[in-house]
Design a protein around this motif. Structure first.
Motif, PDB file in Angstrom:
ATOM      1  N   HIS A  91       0.621  -0.591  -0.037  1.00 57.46           N
ATOM      2  CA  HIS A  91      -0.051  -0.044  -0.103  1.00 57.46           C
ATOM      3  C   HIS A  91       0.951   1.393  -0.141  1.00 57.46           C
ATOM      4  O   HIS A  91       2.303   1.039   0.833  1.00 57.46           O
ATOM      5  CB  HIS A  91      -1.016   0.020   0.950  1.00 57.46           C
ATOM      6  N   LEU A  92       0.665   2.231  -0.631  1.00 57.62           N
ATOM      7  CA  LEU A  92       1.079   3.675  -0.639  1.00 57.62           C
ATOM      8  C   LEU A  92       0.681   4.713  -0.781  1.00 57.62           C
ATOM      9  O   LEU A  92      -0.822   4.681  -0.803  1.00 57.62           O
ATOM     10  CB  LEU A  92       1.715   3.910  -2.303  1.00 57.62           C
ATOM     11  N   ILE A  93       1.115   5.526   0.208  1.00 59.92           N
ATOM     12  CA  ILE A  93       0.156   6.606   0.903  1.00 59.92           C
ATOM     13  C   ILE A  93       1.142   7.994   0.339  1.00 59.92           C
ATOM     14  O   ILE A  93       2.859   8.240   0.236  1.00 59.92           O
ATOM     15  CB  ILE A  93      -0.253   6.813   1.846  1.00 59.92           C
ATOM     16  N   VAL A  94       1.177   8.942  -1.133  1.00 58.99           N
ATOM     17  CA  VAL A  94       1.743   9.774  -0.792  1.00 58.99           C
ATOM     18  C   VAL A  94       1.021  11.244  -0.473  1.00 58.99           C
ATOM     19  O   VAL A  94       0.287  11.077  -0.914  1.00 58.99           O
ATOM     20  CB  VAL A  94       1.675  10.400  -2.464  1.00 58.99           C
ATOM     21  N   LEU A  95       1.989  12.098   0.666  1.00 57.68           N
ATOM     22  CA  LEU A  95       1.697  13.201   0.708  1.00 57.68           C
ATOM     23  C   LEU A  95       2.735  14.070   0.281  1.00 57.68           C
ATOM     24  O   LEU A  95       3.525  14.056   0.056  1.00 57.68           O
ATOM     25  CB  LEU A  95       1.895  13.295   2.098  1.00 57.68           C
ATOM     26  N   SER A  96       1.693  15.828  -0.076  1.00 58.00           N
ATOM     27  CA  SER A  96       2.816  17.025  -0.374  1.00 58.00           C
ATOM     28  C   SER A  96       2.483  17.788   0.391  1.00 58.00           C
ATOM     29  O   SER A  96       0.815  17.849   0.768  1.00 58.00           O
ATOM     30  CB  SER A  96       1.661  17.135  -2.076  1.00 58.00           C
ATOM     31  N   ARG A  97       3.654  18.688   0.676  1.00 54.01           N
ATOM     32  CA  ARG A  97       3.199  20.122   1.298  1.00 54.01           C
ATOM     33  C   ARG A  97       4.045  20.791   0.863  1.00 54.01           C
ATOM     34  O   ARG A  97       5.607  21.514   1.117  1.00 54.01           O
ATOM     35  CB  ARG A  97       4.224  19.453   2.725  1.00 54.01           C
ATOM     36  N   PRO A  98       3.314  21.881  -0.681  1.00 48.87           N
ATOM     37  CA  PRO A  98       4.356  22.658  -0.514  1.00 48.87           C
ATOM     38  C   PRO A  98       4.652  23.480   0.036  1.00 48.87           C
ATOM     39  O   PRO A  98       3.995  24.236   0.922  1.00 48.87           O
ATOM     40  CB  PRO A  98       3.808  22.953  -1.822  1.00 48.87           C
ATOM     41  N   LYS A  99       5.602  24.636   0.028  1.00 45.89           N
ATOM     42  CA  LYS A  99       5.786  26.102   0.960  1.00 45.89           C
ATOM     43  C   LYS A  99       4.566  26.402   1.297  1.00 45.89           C
ATOM     44  O   LYS A  99       4.351  27.237   0.220  1.00 45.89           O
ATOM     45  CB  LYS A  99       7.305  26.846   0.117  1.00 45.89           C
ATOM     46  N   GLY A 100       4.939  26.879   2.510  1.00 48.85           N
ATOM     47  CA  GLY A 100       4.009  27.524   2.882  1.00 48.85           C
ATOM     48  C   GLY A 100       2.569  27.138   2.989  1.00 48.85           C
ATOM     49  O   GLY A 100       0.946  27.377   3.486  1.00 48.85           O
ATOM     50  N   ARG A 101       2.034  26.185   2.531  1.00 50.18           N
ATOM     51  CA  ARG A 101       0.632  25.620   2.712  1.00 50.18           C
ATOM     52  C   ARG A 101       0.862  23.788   3.468  1.00 50.18           C
ATOM     53  O   ARG A 101       1.640  23.570   4.315  1.00 50.18           O
ATOM     54  CB  ARG A 101       0.301  24.968   1.571  1.00 50.18           C
ATOM     55  N   SER A 102      -0.788  23.622   3.649  1.00 59.37           N
ATOM     56  CA  SER A 102      -0.901  22.187   4.789  1.00 59.37           C
ATOM     57  C   SER A 102      -0.385  21.033   3.610  1.00 59.37           C
ATOM     58  O   SER A 102      -0.735  21.067   2.493  1.00 59.37           O
ATOM     59  CB  SER A 102      -1.782  22.352   5.556  1.00 59.37           C
ATOM     60  N   ILE A 103      -0.500  20.241   4.915  1.00 59.91           N
ATOM     61  CA  ILE A 103      -0.316  18.175   4.187  1.00 59.91           C
ATOM     62  C   ILE A 103      -1.293  18.515   2.944  1.00 59.91           C
ATOM     63  O   ILE A 103      -2.093  18.132   3.904  1.00 59.91           O
ATOM     64  CB  ILE A 103       0.812  17.851   4.704  1.00 59.91           C
ATOM     65  N   SER A 104      -1.190  17.246   2.772  1.00 58.77           N
ATOM     66  CA  SER A 104      -2.539  17.178   1.108  1.00 58.77           C
ATOM     67  C   SER A 104      -2.181  15.642   1.132  1.00 58.77           C
ATOM     68  O   SER A 104      -1.246  15.379   1.051  1.00 58.77           O
ATOM     69  CB  SER A 104      -3.239  17.721   0.599  1.00 58.77           C
ATOM     70  N   VAL A 105      -3.429  14.534   0.615  1.00 61.29           N
ATOM     71  CA  VAL A 105      -3.228  13.089   0.389  1.00 61.29           C
ATOM     72  C   VAL A 105      -3.530  13.504  -0.882  1.00 61.29           C
ATOM     73  O   VAL A 105      -4.165  13.168  -1.175  1.00 61.29           O
ATOM     74  CB  VAL A 105      -3.937  11.884   0.904  1.00 61.29           C
ATOM     75  N   ILE A 106      -2.154  13.219  -1.497  1.00 62.74           N
ATOM     76  CA  ILE A 106      -2.351  12.904  -3.062  1.00 62.74           C
ATOM     77  C   ILE A 106      -2.512  11.519  -3.562  1.00 62.74           C
ATOM     78  O   ILE A 106      -3.098  11.339  -4.483  1.00 62.74           O
ATOM     79  CB  ILE A 106      -0.866  12.810  -3.604  1.00 62.74           C
ATOM     80  N   TYR A 107      -1.929  10.568  -3.383  1.00 64.34           N
ATOM     81  CA  TYR A 107      -2.576   9.260  -3.381  1.00 64.34           C
ATOM     82  C   TYR A 107      -2.838   8.401  -1.849  1.00 64.34           C
ATOM     83  O   TYR A 107      -1.848   8.733  -1.920  1.00 64.34           O
ATOM     84  CB  TYR A 107      -1.460   8.713  -4.290  1.00 64.34           C
TER      85      TYR A 107
END
Length: 155
Positions: A91-107
Motif C-alpha cells: 500500500h502506498l500513501i503519497v503526501l505533498s506539502r508545498p512551501k507555506g501550505r498544509s499537507i495534502s493526500v495525493i495518493y
C-alpha cells in the motif's frame, strides 16, 4: 499515540523552509531542498497520525508502517512534483506539502498500481512518478482500496 504538539511541529517545518529560502538567496544558483531522511520522517509521523498507522523502526527495509488491517504501508512526502519509488509496496500513501501550505493526500491506494505506472528505473535505483498522474489514479480508486482517513493533516 502520544500527545504531539502539532502547532509547534508546523512552526518548526515552516522554519526549515524559511532557512532553505534564506540559504538560496545567500548563494544564488544553489538549491537547498529539504529531502532525504528529514522529509521522509516528517511524512511518516504525519501519515501515522492521519491514518492511525503503527510505524516500523526507522530505516526498516520495505515498508514504513503497518495499518490496523495488517497492510504494509510505504509513505512518501514531497514538496515537489513527483516521488521516487524504490520497490513495489503493498500500500502506498503519497503526501505533498508545498512551501507555506498544509499537507495534502495525493495518493492512498495499492502500491502495485503506482509501481506499474512509474517510469523506468533510474541510475539512483528509483522509478519516478508524477503527482498529477497519482492524482488521476487516486480519483479512480474505490474506498475499499484506500486506508480510512482517521484525522486530517495536522500541519
Amino acid at each position: 499515540m502520544n500527545e504531539t504538539d502539532w502547532p509547534t511541529v508546523g512552526t518548526l517545518i515552516d522554519e526549515l523552509y524559511h532557512a532553505t529560502d534564506a540559504l538560496e538567496k545567500m548563494f544564488p544558483g544553489r538549491k537547498f531542498t529539504l529531502d532525504g531522511h528529514l522529509v521522509g520522517s516528517v511524512g511518516e509521523v504525519v501519515a501515522s497520525f492521519m491514518f492511525d498507522l503503527e510505524l516500523n523502526p526507522a530505516s526498516t527495509l520495505g515498508h514504513d508502517a503497518r495499518a490496523k488491517d495488517g497492510r504494509k504501508v510505504e509513505i512518501k512526502l514531497t514538496q515537489g512534483k513527483s516521488v521516487g519509488l524504490r520497490h513495489e509496496s503493498e500500500h502506498l500513501i503519497v503526501l505533498s506539502r508545498p512551501k507555506g501550505r498544509s499537507i495534502s493526500v495525493i495518493y492512498n491506494g495499492p502500491g502495485a498500481l503506482a509501481w506499474n505506472a512509474a517510469g523506468k528505473m533510474q541510475k539512483n535505483g528509483q522509478r519516478s512518478l508524477g503527482l498529477q498522474k497519482l492524482r488521476m489514479m487516486a480519483a479512480n480508486l474505490g474506498l475499499e482500496q484506500q486506508l480510512p482517513l482517521v484525522r486530517v493533516a495536522p500541519v
